[in-house]
Motif scaffolding. Structure first.
Motif, short mmCIF file in Angstrom:
data_model
loop_
_atom_site.label_atom_id
_atom_site.label_comp_id
_atom_site.label_asym_id
_atom_site.label_seq_id
_atom_site.Cartn_x
_atom_site.Cartn_y
_atom_site.Cartn_z
N ALA A 65 1.07 -1.38 -0.03
CA ALA A 65 0.14 -0.04 -0.10
C ALA A 65 0.76 1.38 -0.04
O ALA A 65 0.58 2.26 -0.82
CB ALA A 65 -0.93 0.03 1.19
N THR A 66 1.99 1.21 0.91
CA THR A 66 2.80 2.42 0.98
C THR A 66 3.46 2.54 -0.60
O THR A 66 3.56 3.72 -1.09
CB THR A 66 3.94 2.20 1.93
OG1 THR A 66 3.20 2.18 3.17
CG2 THR A 66 4.76 3.46 2.16
N VAL A 67 4.22 1.63 -1.09
CA VAL A 67 4.74 1.46 -2.36
C VAL A 67 3.61 2.18 -3.39
O VAL A 67 4.02 3.18 -4.18
CB VAL A 67 5.21 0.43 -2.76
CG1 VAL A 67 5.58 0.24 -4.27
CG2 VAL A 67 6.51 0.00 -2.00
N ARG A 68 2.29 1.83 -3.37
CA ARG A 68 1.49 2.15 -4.41
C ARG A 68 1.21 3.62 -4.31
O ARG A 68 1.13 4.34 -5.18
CB ARG A 68 0.11 1.40 -3.99
CG ARG A 68 -1.10 2.09 -5.09
CD ARG A 68 -2.31 0.86 -4.80
NE ARG A 68 -3.17 1.28 -5.32
CZ ARG A 68 -4.19 2.23 -5.32
NH1 ARG A 68 -4.21 2.61 -3.97
NH2 ARG A 68 -5.35 2.45 -5.89
N GLN A 69 0.86 4.13 -2.93
CA GLN A 69 0.86 5.59 -2.75
C GLN A 69 2.13 6.49 -3.18
O GLN A 69 1.83 7.59 -3.81
CB GLN A 69 0.61 5.70 -1.21
CG GLN A 69 0.06 7.10 -0.96
CD GLN A 69 -1.51 7.16 -1.10
OE1 GLN A 69 -2.12 6.58 -1.77
NE2 GLN A 69 -2.10 8.21 -0.53
N LEU A 70 3.26 5.58 -2.86
CA LEU A 70 4.64 6.37 -3.48
C LEU A 70 4.48 6.53 -4.80
O LEU A 70 5.10 7.59 -5.36
CB LEU A 70 5.84 5.91 -2.62
CG LEU A 70 6.06 5.93 -1.30
CD1 LEU A 70 7.03 4.95 -0.80
CD2 LEU A 70 6.29 7.22 -0.69
N SER A 71 4.10 5.60 -5.58
CA SER A 71 4.19 5.56 -7.26
C SER A 71 3.41 6.74 -7.50
O SER A 71 3.67 7.36 -8.65
CB SER A 71 3.53 4.21 -7.70
OG SER A 71 2.23 4.30 -7.34
N PHE A 72 2.13 6.97 -6.77
CA PHE A 72 1.56 8.29 -7.39
C PHE A 72 2.04 9.60 -7.23
O PHE A 72 1.90 10.37 -8.02
CB PHE A 72 0.01 8.21 -6.36
CG PHE A 72 -0.90 6.91 -6.75
CD1 PHE A 72 -0.76 6.29 -7.60
CD2 PHE A 72 -1.86 6.79 -5.78
CE1 PHE A 72 -1.25 4.93 -7.98
CE2 PHE A 72 -2.46 5.68 -6.14
CZ PHE A 72 -2.36 4.67 -7.22
N GLY A 73 2.88 9.62 -6.02
CA GLY A 73 3.45 10.76 -5.75
C GLY A 73 4.50 11.28 -6.81
O GLY A 73 4.83 11.95 -7.39
N MET A 74 5.23 9.80 -7.12
CA MET A 74 6.38 10.05 -8.16
C MET A 74 5.87 10.21 -9.45
O MET A 74 6.38 10.83 -10.22
CB MET A 74 7.02 8.55 -8.10
CG MET A 74 7.74 8.40 -6.88
SD MET A 74 8.48 6.73 -6.63
CE MET A 74 10.03 7.09 -5.34
N LEU A 75 4.68 9.80 -9.76
CA LEU A 75 3.96 9.92 -11.08
C LEU A 75 3.85 11.45 -11.22
O LEU A 75 4.04 12.13 -12.17
CB LEU A 75 2.95 9.19 -11.23
CG LEU A 75 2.15 9.37 -12.73
CD1 LEU A 75 2.93 9.26 -13.90
CD2 LEU A 75 0.72 8.54 -12.83
N ASP A 76 3.13 11.95 -10.24
CA ASP A 76 2.85 13.49 -10.02
C ASP A 76 4.20 14.41 -10.24
O ASP A 76 4.31 15.10 -11.27
CB ASP A 76 2.56 13.70 -8.66
CG ASP A 76 2.09 15.36 -8.59
OD1 ASP A 76 2.10 16.15 -9.42
OD2 ASP A 76 2.00 15.49 -7.15
N LEU A 77 5.23 13.87 -9.58
CA LEU A 77 6.53 14.86 -9.70
C LEU A 77 7.08 14.40 -11.07
O LEU A 77 7.92 15.26 -11.81
CB LEU A 77 7.38 14.41 -8.72
CG LEU A 77 7.47 15.23 -7.41
CD1 LEU A 77 8.67 15.04 -6.64
CD2 LEU A 77 7.18 16.70 -7.64
N SER A 78 6.80 13.18 -11.89
CA SER A 78 7.42 13.16 -13.21
C SER A 78 6.73 13.91 -14.23
O SER A 78 7.31 14.42 -15.07
CB SER A 78 7.18 11.74 -13.39
OG SER A 78 5.89 11.49 -14.09
N TRP A 79 5.49 14.55 -13.98
CA TRP A 79 4.93 15.30 -14.71
C TRP A 79 5.37 16.91 -14.51
O TRP A 79 5.28 17.61 -15.22
CB TRP A 79 3.21 15.30 -14.74
CG TRP A 79 2.82 14.01 -15.41
CD1 TRP A 79 2.36 12.85 -14.68
CD2 TRP A 79 2.75 13.85 -16.86
NE1 TRP A 79 1.97 12.12 -15.80
CE2 TRP A 79 2.08 12.55 -17.08
CE3 TRP A 79 3.27 14.57 -18.15
CZ2 TRP A 79 2.04 11.76 -18.29
CZ3 TRP A 79 3.19 13.91 -19.46
CH2 TRP A 79 2.47 12.76 -19.58
#
Length: 677
Positions: free
Chosen positions: A544-558
């Motif tokens: 669950a933590t990795v999933r949430q972090l992936s969304f934050g990373m996708l956000d910053l990738s944009w």
């Protein structure tokens, strides 16, 4: 005043929903823009020497009517929309953007604000006044007031286009959500689905005058289907449809919108002297820079990834042993996760739901607020509503003083976007010695009552209700002078603290015993179930933590790079997800095209804030646990230093005043079971 009656242009305390017709919105907004423009001009062209009261404070109170009208309109565009409202939103959004820019780029007005800003040392301002002055000055300086005329015109064009694109993005997501339905005619295909859920699907089919059972992409339909449906092919069909919103190459496709929004935001940031959109946004966040956010996300990923990999392998082995599944796919996650959870803890939603009747949970969250803050909630029936589902409550304190008006809207509808959120119809502020109390609303999408059962919530829905109610408390208990600093008007990475901290009470015996009662027998939830809720709280926390972090990373990738050369949304997203990837890629799916938080909501370059606020909330709740979860002493400190203060001071200063120290990430890692307690 227009000669034609328009309820939105009358002076109103409570929003006059029943009197409002769609055709009232645009004229009311145009008229309110005019009125606000006159108020702004009066401040800008005042013959008095610029001072805090006649310039900065006056500016904060200007446009009050416009704020009220637009809050009603845009809240309904999210909670009870239709094609006409969406069309009006497309027409008025550029006008509102233009008005905002007319204000920000008004040279005479900026000169007055700048004069006060430069003279502040001689003005003996209190902390709140200093914060407001800095906020107003930065609203101008960070948004183009210092730019030459041609650059200001460029900025106006970008802002206008952005407001239109983000609306279009959201409309497409809503239409995609509403458009898809899975119709099942063969009862065999329902295998594994609980009876109550089948009944709901049957009712959906009947409402649409169709045969069989209908499942949709609305959360109360989608999530249980993915958890319980044994037919793997149908789970795949649902999962792919959910993940492909805005990614079909048709007129609802959001890829061009994503690319345009990201590029325009970057251009805007560059125009204002910032390296990227994330640099622009984070300058006014606790995190301060994209580098700090990246470090924060990577540090958590380092702690969570080993646990996530272990959990994933365990789930893979379990699915192979159970059903000979060779390759675990995304549409298997919730299904086998639920089965494994049942095997490990003998706990599932169907066991818990009878104890979480919606009305009891509402009563429970009210009782928690009463024990912590002395608040009382009385349902009232003479307040205007925009839909029969909406409930309204008068909120009072221990001395019977009015604290707030509270609206709650709990069930899905076609005109309501997915998810859950808190919103405001009227801000709290103090003017002419009168403390104006706020009107706060929460909007959710919970399972509806069926013919045979009331609305019974999953445990996840219970925590969602507590989460949104935590936001609502932030709004209700606001006690500041200026509207723009009131309630949830705080740094974005601080805004989730009041909401996330309240979720903790859902796991505590003392709180659960207040409201978790069987809807048929009234029997309190058994201790063994409470123990299992506690035990299972960290189940698959690594994933669950990795999933949430992936969304934050996708956000910053944009938003944390120059996106100019990105041409393929899916390829870009896959690269952003590389470090957090556990499941095989699904070619038909793309998250960015329906990632409303960052492309329509206010979370661009800010999705990390959910995890950031979890550090604050774990640290805060640890304090409550030390003193007792219903400690009035700790609750009063939290109310006085956090909830009532809004954005009147830097959040770290407020937090340290409450806690006596800076937050420690260890509390979060311990709670998540990622480091030993």
């Amino acid at each position: 005043m227009n000669s034609i009656y328009n309820p939105l242009l009358e002076s109103f305390e409570e929003a006059p929903f029943s009197k409002i017709k769609d055709e009232h919105y645009k004229p009311a907004i145009l008229e309110a823009i005019k009125t606000a423009g006159k108020e702004i001009d009066a401040i800008a062209n005042s013959q008095e020497a610029p001072g805090f009261e006649n310039t900065v404070a006056a500016l904060d109170f200007a446009g009050k009517q416009l704020d009220r009208v637009t809050s009603v309109f845009f809240n309904l565009n999210s909670a009870e929309t239709n094609k006409e409202i969406q069309q009006i939103a497309q027409e008025v959004s550029p006008l509102l953007t233009e008005f905002k820019n007319d204000t920000i780029l008004n040279k005479t007005l900026f000169e007055r604000v700048k004069t006060v800003f430069e003279e502040q040392e001689n003005l003996q301002l209190n902390v709140e006044e200093k914060t407001l002055l800095e906020k107003k000055y930065k609203a101008f300086s960070r948004n183009g007031a210092n730019l030459p005329e041609e650059k200001q015109q460029e900025l106006r064009a970008i802002d206008k286009e952005l407001s239109s694109l983000s609306l279009k993005f959201g409309e497409n997501v809503l239409e995609e959500t509403n458009k898809f339905e899975l119709q099942i005619l063969n009862e065999e295909d329902l295998k594994g689905l609980p009876e109550s859920f089948r009944e709901e699907a049957k009712a959906t089919a009947e409402a649409k005058e169709k045969q069989g059972w209908i499942f949709t992409l609305q959360y109360p339909s989608y999530i249980p289907f993915m958890k319980y449906a044994e037919n793997r092919e149908l789970r795949k069909k649902m999962s792919v449809a959910f993940g492909a919103k805005g990614f079909h190459g048709d007129d609802l496709d959001n890829r061009e919108n994503v690319l345009s929004i990201a590029k325009l935001r970057h251009q805007r940031a560059n125009l204002l002297g910032f390296e990227t959109h994330a640099h622009f946004v984070l300058e006014q966040r606790m995190a301060e820079t994209p580098e700090k956010v990246n470090n924060f996300l990577n540090e958590l990923l380092e702690k969570a990834k080993p646990a996530a990999k272990r959990e994933f392998t365990e789930l893979e082995n379990f699915a192979k042993k159970l059903d000979n599944i060779e390759r675990l796919e995304k549409w298997d996650a919730a299904f086998y996760g639920e089965k494994l959870k049942q095997e490990l803890f003998d706990l599932n939603d169907e066991k818990l739901k009878p104890y979480f009747k919606l009305e009891n949970v509402i009563e429970g969250v009210f009782l928690v607020a009463n024990k912590l803050y002395g608040l009382n909630f009385t349902e009232v029936f003479d307040v205007d509503k925009y839909h029969p589902d909406v409930k309204t409550y008068k909120v009072t304190d221990e001395y019977n003083e009015i604290i707030a008006l509270f609206y709650a809207d709990f069930h899905p509808r076609e005109g309501k976007r997915n998810g859950a959120w808190m919103t405001i119809y009227k801000q709290q502020y103090i003017q002419n010695n009168q403390n104006e109390r706020p009107h706060i609303s929460i909007v959710c999408n919970f399972t509806k009552p069926s013919k045979t059962e009331p609305s019974l919530l999953t445990f996840n829905e219970v925590t969602t209700l507590f989460h949104e109610f935590g936001h609502a408390l932030h709004g209700m208990l606001a006690n500041t002078t200026y509207p723009s600093l009131s309630g949830a008007n705080v740094y974005w990475d601080f805004v989730e603290l009041p909401s996330q901290v309240l979720e903790n009470w859902c796991y505590e015996k003392e709180a659960l015993q207040l409201f978790a009662k069987h809807y048929k027998t009234g029997e309190a939830i058994p201790m063994e179930l409470i123990e299992k809720i506690k035990e299972s709280a960290n189940f698959h926390e690594g994933m669950a933590t990795v999933r949430q972090l992936s969304f934050g990373m996708l956000d910053l990738s944009w938003h944390g790079i120059d996106p100019t050369n990105i041409t393929n949304v899916k390829a870009h997203e896959d690269k952003a997800f590389e470090a957090t990837k556990l499941y095989p890629n699904v070619p038909e799916n793309c998250m960015s095209t329906s990632f409303s938080h960052i492309f329509q909501g206010g979370y661009s370059a800010g999705y990390y804030s959910y995890k950031w606020a979890e550090v604050l909330d774990a640290d805060t709740f640890e304090y409550f646990q030390e003193q007792g979860i219903f400690s009035r002493e700790v609750a009063n400190k939290f109310r006085e230093n956090i909830l009532s203060q809004g954005g009147t001071e830097h959040p770290m200063e407020l937090y340290k005043r409450f806690r006596g120290k800076e937050p420690q990430p260890e509390a979060l890692l311990k709670r998540a079971g990622l480091i030993p307690k």
